[in-house]
Design a protein around this motif. Structure first.
Motif, mmCIF file in Angstrom:
data_model
loop_
_atom_site.group_PDB
_atom_site.id
_atom_site.type_symbol
_atom_site.label_atom_id
_atom_site.label_comp_id
_atom_site.label_asym_id
_atom_site.label_seq_id
_atom_site.Cartn_x
_atom_site.Cartn_y
_atom_site.Cartn_z
ATOM 1 N N GLU A 100 39.825 0.979 69.017
ATOM 2 C CA GLU A 100 39.837 0.214 67.796
ATOM 3 C C GLU A 100 40.368 0.836 66.322
ATOM 4 N N TYR A 149 30.368 3.046 64.116
ATOM 5 C CA TYR A 149 30.998 1.917 63.583
ATOM 6 C C TYR A 149 30.138 0.804 64.488
ATOM 7 N N SER A 189 34.402 3.352 69.733
ATOM 8 C CA SER A 189 35.396 2.685 68.607
ATOM 9 C C SER A 189 36.572 3.264 68.576
ATOM 10 N N LEU A 228 35.178 -1.226 60.670
ATOM 11 C CA LEU A 228 36.557 -0.750 61.370
ATOM 12 C C LEU A 228 37.498 -1.881 60.754
#
Lengths: 262, 351
Positions: free
Chosen positions: B283, B350, B280, B158
């Motif tokens: 994010e 991730y 995720s 990320l």
């Protein structure tokens, strides 16, 4: 046929022989194993002492690796602007545009069919399909792109099912022997042993270079006609006999790897 | 808000996928003529099976019409690297796609990318996962060649995705990330494992003949049986998921016995197939990712359920009042509800 030596570790300089006309140094598969500037200077000193050509082998680069590559290119520009850079990441090609070194298309980007399972079926396929597995993926547009971008040499693996080089414009080809690479990953198996079991495969933030001190693992499966060689983050196989199906003068360089290039 | 890109392999999936919340659809075409002439393993996209592709351009034409009526875009995958003898077929597929009003072509071969320059005003260029975009220089490289979107490789953290976006600024090319299913441990685009070899064998040819019937039967099978067949089939099909044994080991022991089982993670078909990055999503959005792609152009995957799950998770995020911890808990509960199994850490896209 020009012969070159490809090593990734300076201790392997002991494999140098007078027959070699060029030294390849660097790493295609892991930026953690790329030489630091001081190491590159040492290698360049060696190449100068042997009065030989030099090729810096680069790999795929994450964002944080770009500066490292730029520093190496600056050293080459200053000391050996006549050297070659083997490109295995289009971003590195962009970075290299401002430098005078000659650029080569590396084997990670030359897109050859190389899975050994092809051996099981290639004899049973219709002729056109069999031929598909023996050609490099260089169509006319791709060749045009390479020429426009000053790339005149393509690096390729010695794949087991055989290959032919046809209608490839003015390109020259190099053949890597005896280790052909099959696949690579950033989720390094050498590193997952340091992780908690079941934690999932992560991109390692740091590297202890354990792959450097270990021999490869030989993997086998009943489904595969030959064993795989796992070293560090990359899987290879051995292919020691030139499998070019028809002689071609465009193939004019052998790149010999005395050990698995990791 | 992040938009959902969903795979589609047969026409009757179109409406349910759109109703479930897909914003875009992507597909490939493997015609009978190509299959006969060059076999499925020389397919023009990275799914070398008639199970995973539309059967002809009439189907693609119908798909485009259905999608356009609902304001949904369609992309065609031409995401292989092509030899000289394949390239005429590639050009034909591009011409047909342009003629049918397909919105974008997903490509990785520089020959295709060059070819698409002449159609720049008519069809968009999306760079596929196989384009191996690991840094902002590569984004720049593809931008110069006319890319409007780049689908990032699986092997980026990320943080790295965020760095790439900040180094390339906003605007085009947009970034797309994979979010569900098939987290290959090898780098797509740098991997030489040949898939589809098993499909070429005789037994599979018989299965292929009765594909349409099998597709219907699959709907009525229990999920655990579908999953079992899926894992078994994938292990046979992909080669990278074989249960490899270590034949010999020399040199210093970097894989001591007690940690050796962790190598199993590397060849674990279950974690590969059931991978999920839903936790995720927030994010990814903050990192500047505009599209998330559901992987899996295989007929037996319940694509509608996949889309519903991701849409549900995006709905949780839209709420805006949840802390990251609360969101993760709800996303994991949703995973269990939609897929009838617990989320595992090893599934994480991730981590």
């Amino acid at each position: 046929m020009e012969e070159s030596l490809y090593i990734t570790n300076k201790k392997d300089l002991c494999f140098w022989e007078e027959k070699y006309r060029r030294l390849y140094y660097g790493n295609e598969f892991c930026s953690h194993l790329m030489p630091v500037p001081g190491e590159l200077e040492e290698i360049l000193n060696f190449a100068e002492g042997k009065n030989t050509g030099f090729s810096l082998v680069t790999g795929y680069a994450a964002e944080g690796d770009l500066q490292k590559y730029e520093a190496l290119f600056k050293i080459l520009e200053k000391r050996r602007p006549d050297s070659e850079v083997v490109i295995n990441d289009w971003g590195i090609l962009e970075l290299c545009r401002d430098f005078p070194m000659q650029r080569l298309l590396g084997r990670l980007l030359s897109k050859q069919k190389k899975c050994m399972r092809i051996l099981d079926i290639v004899g049973k396929l219709p002729p056109r399909a069999a031929r598909h597995f023996q050609e490099i993926s260089l169509n006319e547009n791709f060749i045009g792109f390479l020429m426009r971008n000053g790339i005149k040499r393509v690096e390729m693996d010695n794949s087991l099912q055989g290959y032919r080089i046809t209608a490839a414009g003015d390109l020259s080809f190099s053949l890597y022997m005896p280790y052909a690479y099959l696949t690579t990953t950033r989720l390094c198996p050498s590193n997952i042993c340091n992780q908690e079991k079941g934690a999932g495969l992560r991109i390692p933030l740091s590297c202890k270079r354990t792959c450097r001190s270990a021999e490869c693992l030989r993997l086998y499966s009943a489904q595969m006609p030959v064993d795989l060689l796992l070293k560090g983050n990359t899987v290879f196989y051995e292919s020691g006999k030139v499998n070019l199906l028809y002689p071609n003068r465009q193939l004019d360089r052998i790149v010999f790897q005395p050990v698995i290039p990791l | 808000m992040v938009r959902i890109v969903s795979p589609i392999t047969k026409l009757d999936e179109a409406k349910p996928l759109i109703e479930a919340g897909a914003d875009e659809l992507y597909c490939g075409v493997l015609t009978e003529e190509e299959n006969r002439d060059l076999t499925n393993i020389c397919c023009l996209n990275r799914r070398p099976s008639s199970f995973s592709n539309l059967r002809n351009f009439n189907e693609l034409s119908c798909l485009v019409k259905i999608a356009k009526d609902s304001g949904v875009k369609v992309s065609l995958t031409l995401n292989e690297f092509y030899t000289k003898q394949q390239f005429d077929n590639v050009k034909q597929q591009i011409e047909k796609a342009v003629g049918l009003g397909v919105d974008a072509i997903i490509a990785v071969d520089l020959g295709v990318i060059e070819e698409l320059r002449q159609y720049r005003d008519k069809i968009k260029l999306h760079i596929g996962v196989g384009g191996t975009t690991f840094n902002h220089n590569t984004v720049q490289f593809y931008r110069n060649l006319g890319a409007r979107r780049i689908i990032l490789p699986r092997h980026l953290s990320l943080t790295e995705i965020s760095q790439i976006r900040s180094m390339t600024g906003g605007g085009e090319p947009d970034l797309e990330c994979l979010i569900l299913n098939e987290r290959c441990h090898n780098i797509d685009g740098l991997c030489g494992f040949e898939h589809g070899v098993f499909s070429y064998k005789k037994t599979q040819a018989i299965v292929s003949k009765y594909a349409q019937t099998l597709k219907k039967i699959y709907r009525f099978l229990p999920k655990w049986l579908v999953n079992f067949v899926h894992v078994y089939g994938m292990e046979k099909e992909l080669a990278c998921c074989f249960n490899y044994k270590i034949r010999e080991k020399r040199g210093r022991d970097v894989f001591p016995e007690k940690t050796r089982p962790r190598l199993e993670d590397f060849f674990d078909a279950d974690s590969f197939l059931n991978a999920c990055g839903a936790c995720s999503l927030g994010e990814l959005e903050n990192a500047g990712v505009k599209f998330v792609k559901i992987v899996g152009r295989v007929f037996f995957k319940d694509k509608v359920n996949d889309v519903k799950f991701i849409r549900h998770c995006l709905g949780l995020l839209e709420n805006g009042s949840l802390s990251p911890g609360e969101y993760n808990n709800l996303a994991m509960k949703a995973y269990r509800k939609y897929f009838n199994k617990r989320c595992k850490r090893s599934y994480c896209y991730y981590p």
